[in-house]
Design an enzyme around this catalytic site. Structure first.
Site: not given
Length: 210
Positions: A57-58
């Site tokens: 994930s970011q």
């Protein structure tokens, strides 16, 4: 180190204010959780591909989800979707124990090697259907789900202590709402953190496998 600091400043500008979360982002090396060809992108604020058609994930989403849990040092946390292990490692800095469930055994084994490399000894991993949680260690003080589901699996309500927090992407297969759900006596009190895009949560109480 300079690139990590730049990322921290970006996260602050995006509303991440929890010092514990920011310290965890600073202290856990994201590059260790990436394939060799993507390590140079480790401190960019974006999601990146990993094995088994999954993603890491970011950093903003990792930080936002973690911040929303409001973790305390004595907390026991259930994570559904170990993936690369990066989110797990961030959680491990902020609580007593992380129980993490991964559907893909290949991913889970690589993540375990990374936990060992970083000497993270408060993480326990199992391979299986994350939509069912991990009832053996319930109740939990927080639950975090790193894959998208059409609705919140009932298993999470049963395994979370009343008054405690669940963060989960809920919606369709393409776009979801990152949802904070606080467990009441009979139902969830829900709010939306932001829009998001996660891979599907596959399992008995989630999406069916293609």
């Amino acid at each position: 180190m300079e690139r990590v600091q730049e990322l921290i400043e970006i996260l602050k500008q995006q509303g991440i204010h929890d010092k514990g979360v920011l310290n965890a982002i600073q202290n856990v090396p994201r590059d260790i959780f990436l394939p060799e060809n993507l390590k140079s992108h480790a401190y960019e604020n974006r999601a990146l591909p990993i094995d088994c058609d999954q993603t890491i994930s970011q950093p903003y989403i990792v930080a936002l989800m973690t911040q929303a849990l409001q973790l305390q040092p004595a907390d026991r946390v259930l994570e559904v979707g170990t993936g690369s292990g990066y989110q797990t490692a961030i959680l491990s800095q902020l609580c007593k124990k992380v129980y993490t469930v991964e559907r893909w055994e290949e991913l889970g084994q690589i993540a375990q090697e990374r936990f060992h490399q970083l000497e993270l000894n408060n993480i326990e991993t199992v391979f299986g259907d994350g939509t069912l949680g991990w009832p053996e260690h319930a109740p939990y003080d927080a639950i975090i789900v790193t894959a998208a589901t059409p609705s919140i699996p009932s298993a999470y309500f049963e395994q979370l202590t009343p008054g405690k927090r669940l963060v989960i992407p809920v919606g369709g297969s393409e776009v979801q709402e990152l949802t904070l759900a606080i467990r009441g006596e009979k139902d969830w009190k829900r709010s939306t953190l932001c829009g998001c895009r996660f891979v599907k949560l596959i399992g008995e109480q989630g999406w069916k496998a293609d």
